[in-house]
Write a protein that holds these residues in place. Structure first.
Motif, PDB file in Angstrom:
ATOM      1  N   GLN A  14     -69.426 -24.510  41.614  1.00 32.16           N
ATOM      2  CA  GLN A  14     -69.911 -23.465  42.508  1.00 32.16           C
ATOM      3  C   GLN A  14     -68.807 -22.937  43.420  1.00 32.16           C
ATOM      4  OE1 GLN A  14     -73.277 -22.474  42.316  1.00 32.16           O
ATOM      5  NE2 GLN A  14     -73.077 -23.781  40.502  1.00 32.16           N
ATOM      6  N   ASP A  15     -68.807 -21.628  43.652  1.00 38.46           N
ATOM      7  CA  ASP A  15     -67.934 -20.966  44.631  1.00 38.46           C
ATOM      8  C   ASP A  15     -66.449 -21.306  44.424  1.00 38.46           C
ATOM      9  OD1 ASP A  15     -67.506 -19.216  46.720  1.00 38.46           O
ATOM     10  OD2 ASP A  15     -67.926 -20.684  48.290  1.00 38.46           O
ATOM     11  N   LEU A  16     -65.955 -21.126  43.212  1.00 38.48           N
ATOM     12  CA  LEU A  16     -64.585 -21.498  42.871  1.00 38.48           C
ATOM     13  C   LEU A  16     -63.576 -20.434  43.297  1.00 38.48           C
ATOM     14  CD1 LEU A  16     -65.143 -22.944  39.311  1.00 38.48           C
ATOM     15  CD2 LEU A  16     -64.878 -24.206  41.440  1.00 38.48           C
ATOM     16  N   THR A  17     -62.402 -20.897  43.674  1.00 38.86           N
ATOM     17  CA  THR A  17     -61.279 -20.035  44.003  1.00 38.86           C
ATOM     18  C   THR A  17     -60.040 -20.602  43.307  1.00 38.86           C
ATOM     19  OG1 THR A  17     -60.669 -21.298  45.981  1.00 38.86           O
ATOM     20  CG2 THR A  17     -62.207 -19.477  46.295  1.00 38.86           C
ATOM     21  N   GLY A  18     -59.007 -19.808  43.197  1.00 39.03           N
ATOM     22  CA  GLY A  18     -57.751 -20.291  42.651  1.00 39.03           C
ATOM     23  C   GLY A  18     -56.804 -20.663  43.783  1.00 39.03           C
ATOM     24  N   TYR A  19     -55.988 -21.663  43.580  1.00 38.51           N
ATOM     25  CA  TYR A  19     -54.975 -21.993  44.577  1.00 38.51           C
ATOM     26  C   TYR A  19     -53.668 -22.326  43.883  1.00 38.51           C
ATOM     27  CZ  TYR A  19     -54.755 -27.101  44.019  1.00 38.51           C
ATOM     28  OH  TYR A  19     -54.529 -28.358  43.559  1.00 38.51           O
ATOM     29  N   HIS A  20     -52.579 -22.092  44.577  1.00 38.46           N
ATOM     30  CA  HIS A  20     -51.246 -22.358  44.053  1.00 38.46           C
ATOM     31  C   HIS A  20     -50.805 -23.747  44.498  1.00 38.46           C
ATOM     32  CE1 HIS A  20     -51.397 -17.951  43.934  1.00 38.46           C
ATOM     33  NE2 HIS A  20     -50.624 -18.090  42.877  1.00 38.46           N
ATOM     34  N   ILE A  21     -50.383 -24.563  43.563  1.00 41.28           N
ATOM     35  CA  ILE A  21     -49.892 -25.898  43.883  1.00 41.28           C
ATOM     36  C   ILE A  21     -48.642 -25.774  44.755  1.00 41.28           C
ATOM     37  CG2 ILE A  21     -48.942 -28.027  42.921  1.00 41.28           C
ATOM     38  CD1 ILE A  21     -50.740 -27.403  40.436  1.00 41.28           C
ATOM     39  N   THR A  22     -47.683 -24.993  44.301  1.00 38.13           N
ATOM     40  CA  THR A  22     -46.531 -24.625  45.126  1.00 38.13           C
ATOM     41  C   THR A  22     -46.789 -23.208  45.598  1.00 38.13           C
ATOM     42  OG1 THR A  22     -45.046 -25.985  43.789  1.00 38.13           O
ATOM     43  CG2 THR A  22     -44.032 -24.297  45.179  1.00 38.13           C
ATOM     44  N   PRO A  23     -46.955 -23.014  46.903  1.00 40.65           N
ATOM     45  CA  PRO A  23     -47.277 -21.682  47.409  1.00 40.65           C
ATOM     46  C   PRO A  23     -46.257 -20.633  46.982  1.00 40.65           C
ATOM     47  CG  PRO A  23     -47.488 -23.322  49.137  1.00 40.65           C
ATOM     48  CD  PRO A  23     -46.835 -23.999  47.971  1.00 40.65           C
ATOM     49  N   ARG A  24     -46.727 -19.430  46.792  1.00 41.40           N
ATOM     50  CA  ARG A  24     -45.847 -18.341  46.374  1.00 41.40           C
ATOM     51  C   ARG A  24     -44.743 -18.112  47.401  1.00 41.40           C
ATOM     52  NH1 ARG A  24     -48.218 -13.318  44.328  1.00 41.40           N
ATOM     53  NH2 ARG A  24     -46.146 -13.206  43.440  1.00 41.40           N
ATOM     54  N   LYS A  25     -45.050 -18.297  48.685  1.00 41.66           N
ATOM     55  CA  LYS A  25     -44.029 -18.079  49.715  1.00 41.66           C
ATOM     56  C   LYS A  25     -42.914 -19.121  49.643  1.00 41.66           C
ATOM     57  CE  LYS A  25     -46.524 -20.474  53.374  1.00 41.66           C
ATOM     58  NZ  LYS A  25     -47.213 -20.312  54.646  1.00 41.66           N
ATOM     59  N   GLU A  26     -43.162 -20.221  48.892  1.00 41.71           N
ATOM     60  CA  GLU A  26     -42.142 -21.248  48.699  1.00 41.71           C
ATOM     61  C   GLU A  26     -41.577 -21.215  47.284  1.00 41.71           C
ATOM     62  OE1 GLU A  26     -43.563 -25.082  49.866  1.00 41.71           O
ATOM     63  OE2 GLU A  26     -44.067 -24.400  51.875  1.00 41.71           O
ATOM     64  N   GLY A  27     -41.790 -20.102  46.594  1.00 39.54           N
ATOM     65  CA  GLY A  27     -41.218 -19.940  45.269  1.00 39.54           C
ATOM     66  C   GLY A  27     -42.155 -20.252  44.119  1.00 39.54           C
ATOM     67  N   GLY A  28     -43.417 -20.540  44.416  1.00 35.11           N
ATOM     68  CA  GLY A  28     -44.395 -20.816  43.368  1.00 35.11           C
ATOM     69  C   GLY A  28     -44.710 -19.563  42.568  1.00 35.11           C
ATOM     70  N   THR A  29     -45.233 -19.773  41.385  1.00 32.36           N
ATOM     71  CA  THR A  29     -45.528 -18.657  40.488  1.00 32.36           C
ATOM     72  C   THR A  29     -47.031 -18.557  40.232  1.00 32.36           C
ATOM     73  OG1 THR A  29     -45.346 -20.057  38.536  1.00 32.36           O
ATOM     74  CG2 THR A  29     -43.319 -18.989  39.314  1.00 32.36           C
ATOM     75  N   ASN A  30     -47.424 -17.503  39.534  1.00 31.81           N
ATOM     76  CA  ASN A  30     -48.820 -17.319  39.136  1.00 31.81           C
ATOM     77  C   ASN A  30     -49.092 -17.869  37.742  1.00 31.81           C
ATOM     78  OD1 ASN A  30     -49.907 -16.115  41.414  1.00 31.81           O
ATOM     79  ND2 ASN A  30     -49.235 -14.085  40.808  1.00 31.81           N
ATOM     80  N   THR A  31     -48.255 -18.759  37.265  1.00 29.04           N
ATOM     81  CA  THR A  31     -48.431 -19.319  35.925  1.00 29.04           C
ATOM     82  C   THR A  31     -49.484 -20.433  35.942  1.00 29.04           C
ATOM     83  OG1 THR A  31     -46.606 -20.852  36.307  1.00 29.04           O
ATOM     84  CG2 THR A  31     -46.067 -18.761  35.219  1.00 29.04           C
ATOM     85  N   LEU A  32     -50.047 -20.719  34.775  1.00 25.41           N
ATOM     86  CA  LEU A  32     -51.115 -21.706  34.679  1.00 25.41           C
ATOM     87  C   LEU A  32     -50.718 -23.093  35.166  1.00 25.41           C
ATOM     88  CD1 LEU A  32     -52.754 -20.762  31.274  1.00 25.41           C
ATOM     89  CD2 LEU A  32     -53.626 -20.359  33.579  1.00 25.41           C
ATOM     90  N   ASP A  33     -49.455 -23.458  35.042  1.00 29.21           N
ATOM     91  CA  ASP A  33     -49.041 -24.787  35.499  1.00 29.21           C
ATOM     92  C   ASP A  33     -48.932 -24.883  37.017  1.00 29.21           C
ATOM     93  OD1 ASP A  33     -46.805 -23.096  35.402  1.00 29.21           O
ATOM     94  OD2 ASP A  33     -45.423 -24.769  35.148  1.00 29.21           O
ATOM     95  N   ASN A  34     -49.077 -23.756  37.736  1.00 31.82           N
ATOM     96  CA  ASN A  34     -48.994 -23.768  39.188  1.00 31.82           C
ATOM     97  C   ASN A  34     -50.297 -23.335  39.861  1.00 31.82           C
ATOM     98  OD1 ASN A  34     -47.433 -24.188  41.599  1.00 31.82           O
ATOM     99  ND2 ASN A  34     -47.492 -21.972  41.873  1.00 31.82           N
ATOM    100  N   VAL A  35     -51.311 -22.997  39.095  1.00 30.25           N
ATOM    101  CA  VAL A  35     -52.579 -22.542  39.664  1.00 30.25           C
ATOM    102  C   VAL A  35     -53.699 -23.465  39.222  1.00 30.25           C
ATOM    103  CG1 VAL A  35     -54.225 -20.632  39.799  1.00 30.25           C
ATOM    104  CG2 VAL A  35     -51.788 -20.151  39.688  1.00 30.25           C
TER     105      VAL A  35
END
Length: 56
Positions: A14-35
């Motif tokens: 229920q009520d799912l959201t996506g989150y970045h393991i390594t935040p984008r502001k710290e160089g994280g990407t939108n790839t599946l291994d980071n979300v």
């Protein structure tokens, strides 16, 4: 959400959201291994922990 239709922490679907393991502001990407999928409650808790220095 299609690939992981449940929260990574509590398992709810229920009520799912996506989150970045390594935040984008710290160089994280939108790839599946980071979300991951989290419910809104776990995502809020994780963000508060992150702001207080706890990383997971």
């Amino acid at each position: 959400m299609r690939l992981q239709p449940y929260c990574s922490h509590c398992g709810t679907d229920q009520d799912l959201t996506g989150y970045h393991i390594t935040p984008r502001k710290e160089g994280g990407t939108n790839t599946l291994d980071n979300v991951r999928a989290l419910c809104r409650s776990c995502n809020t808790r994780r963000e508060n922990d992150y702001r207080n220095g706890k990383r997971y």
